[in-house]
Design an enzyme around this catalytic site. Sequence first.
Site, short mmCIF file in Angstrom:
data_model
loop_
_atom_site.label_atom_id
_atom_site.label_comp_id
_atom_site.label_asym_id
_atom_site.label_seq_id
_atom_site.Cartn_x
_atom_site.Cartn_y
_atom_site.Cartn_z
N CYS A 149 0.62 -17.52 -33.69
CA CYS A 149 1.09 -18.75 -34.35
C CYS A 149 0.76 -20.02 -33.57
O CYS A 149 1.03 -21.13 -34.05
CB CYS A 149 2.60 -18.68 -34.59
N LYS B 192 7.70 26.38 -24.53
CA LYS B 192 8.37 25.29 -25.25
C LYS B 192 7.38 24.83 -26.31
O LYS B 192 6.35 24.24 -25.99
CB LYS B 192 8.73 24.16 -24.28
N CYS C 181 6.58 -17.85 -36.39
CA CYS C 181 5.52 -16.93 -35.95
C CYS C 181 5.43 -15.76 -36.93
O CYS C 181 6.40 -15.00 -37.08
CB CYS C 181 5.81 -16.42 -34.54
N GLU D 288 10.14 31.31 -21.80
CA GLU D 288 9.39 31.35 -23.07
C GLU D 288 8.70 30.00 -23.25
O GLU D 288 9.14 29.00 -22.67
CB GLU D 288 10.33 31.62 -24.24
N ASP E 243 5.67 22.75 -29.16
CA ASP E 243 5.65 21.32 -29.46
C ASP E 243 5.67 21.13 -30.98
O ASP E 243 4.66 20.85 -31.60
CB ASP E 243 4.40 20.69 -28.85
N CYS F 128 6.52 -15.68 -27.02
CA CYS F 128 6.17 -16.75 -27.96
C CYS F 128 7.44 -17.51 -28.29
O CYS F 128 8.48 -16.91 -28.55
CB CYS F 128 5.57 -16.11 -29.21
N LYS G 271 8.52 21.25 -17.65
CA LYS G 271 7.46 20.56 -18.39
C LYS G 271 6.09 20.74 -17.73
O LYS G 271 6.00 20.83 -16.50
CB LYS G 271 7.77 19.06 -18.49
N CYS H 23 0.67 -18.44 -28.10
CA CYS H 23 0.82 -17.22 -28.91
C CYS H 23 -0.42 -17.04 -29.79
O CYS H 23 -0.78 -17.95 -30.54
CB CYS H 23 2.07 -17.32 -29.78
N TYR I 201 14.19 31.01 -31.98
CA TYR I 201 14.52 31.23 -30.56
C TYR I 201 15.98 31.02 -30.21
O TYR I 201 16.38 31.19 -29.07
CB TYR I 201 13.63 30.36 -29.65
S1 IVH Z 1 16.14 26.14 -26.83
C1 IVH Z 1 20.22 24.13 -26.40
N1 IVH Z 1 13.71 27.05 -26.83
O1 IVH Z 1 12.79 21.57 -27.33
C2 IVH Z 1 18.81 24.43 -26.29
N2 IVH Z 1 14.06 24.79 -27.49
O2 IVH Z 1 13.70 19.38 -25.63
C3 IVH Z 1 18.22 24.76 -27.58
N3 IVH Z 1 12.02 23.64 -28.17
O3 IVH Z 1 15.22 20.33 -29.50
C4 IVH Z 1 16.79 24.70 -27.55
N4 IVH Z 1 10.64 25.30 -27.88
O4 IVH Z 1 13.25 21.58 -30.56
C5 IVH Z 1 14.49 25.98 -27.06
N5 IVH Z 1 11.59 28.00 -26.85
C6 IVH Z 1 12.38 26.96 -27.07
C7 IVH Z 1 11.88 25.72 -27.54
C8 IVH Z 1 12.75 24.65 -27.72
C9 IVH Z 1 10.74 24.05 -28.26
C10 IVH Z 1 12.46 22.26 -28.49
C11 IVH Z 1 13.68 22.18 -29.37
C12 IVH Z 1 14.62 21.25 -28.65
C13 IVH Z 1 13.73 20.58 -27.67
C14 IVH Z 1 14.50 20.12 -26.46
#
Ligand code: IVH
Length: 377
Positions: free
Chosen positions: A334, A39, A360, A37, A41, A354, A237, A331, A149
């Site tokens: 200062c 991630k 400073c 799924e 942001d 410095c 990532k 610096c 989620y």
């Molecule tokens: S599962 C124990 N699912 O990513 C795992 N996290 O880097 C619980 N996040 O703190 C998290 N999308 O805020 C999960 N589809 C997703 C997510 C997700 C974003 C964030 C979440 C977490 C952070 C970890």
Amino acid sequence: MLSLDNAFTDEDVQDFTDRVRRFLGLSSEELVKITAEPKIDGLSLSLTYEEGKLVRGATRGDGTVGEDVTAIARTLPDVPETLTGTGWPDRIEIRGEEYMSNDDFAALNAAEEAAGRKLYMNPRNAAAGGLRQKDPRVTAQRPLKFFAYAWGDVSAPFAETQIEAVMALKAWGFQTNDLFQGHDAVDGLLKAYRDMVERRAGLGYDIDGVVYKVNRLDWQDRLGKVSRFPRWAIAHKFPAEKAVTTIEVIDIQVGRTGSLTPVARLTPVTVGGVVVSNATLHNEEEIERLDVRIGDQVEIQRAGDVIPQVLRVMNPDRADRADPFEMPHICPECGSAAVREIDDKGKADVRRRCTGGLICPAQVKERLKHFVSRKAL
Ligand code: IVH
């Protein structure tokens, strides 16, 4: 609330599934279904329901102690006040991500600009600002969204798999992500990842990777966690986003301990939807290693909230380059001597500092900021 370990390459994902198999003692024939799924942001939000009624909203904070945002959570359209459907445990903590869409972010920033206020850096910061409002009526005007989620403390089990659990969250009135899917092999996960990389720009909200989770909840329980990472999940990532721009000047910032940090002021450039106009150059060894000079075209990289970094000079053989940049030995704040201390073994500190201490003004200000910061006072 836990955090997620990161995978950066296809091999890291293969290693993750191998580790899961090894830990569970599974044969290579046994299928291990894993979900994928986006991630999101945004910011994680915890919502506690008792008898189907929302009783508390909390931010993640440091994972153990967060802020109480119940009043604000009640204003979010994606957060049901009362759970719908049936089958919810008497007490359940729902977890998910609070975020702002790209269109809503652009509209908010346009309004901020028109009102002469400071602009938000990205949708995530705008969403964080929305949660931090003291007045829920102000948040109510902010279009904050929420994807559910996961879950935390529950009074009774309510599903056997991640897929069933997410279906339950949806049935109880939460928004869940449409791209959520399950796969029996690594190939399927990697295909889902590439598909999400392609769709990323058109989703309308920021994502920074793909999260994989072992589908069977009894296996999740057996896998448990190592420090703050569950063994049953990992975040794959997306690669950092890059762009090319010009270094207009190099400024020197003086920190709390007097360290001089060179900062490149850049011709503003958009990297992954965010306008970047500064990048850190760390210290003089880094400037030497990159051989960056004022006026150079450079490639920069931005990864999440990390300060953008200069990766390389695009045209190092250009004839009309400026002279190599030299760190000041005085610096700039200062006028005290700025030196690189030599340790017992005769090695120079990478940082030039410095020596002014509290005469400073920059050090005074930074020390005061540190003193009153969340982790100090
Ligand atoms: S599962 C124990 N699912 O990513 C795992 N996290 O880097 C619980 N996040 O703190 C998290 N999308 O805020 C999960 N589809 C997703 C997510 C997700 C974003 C964030 C979440 C977490 C952070 C970890």
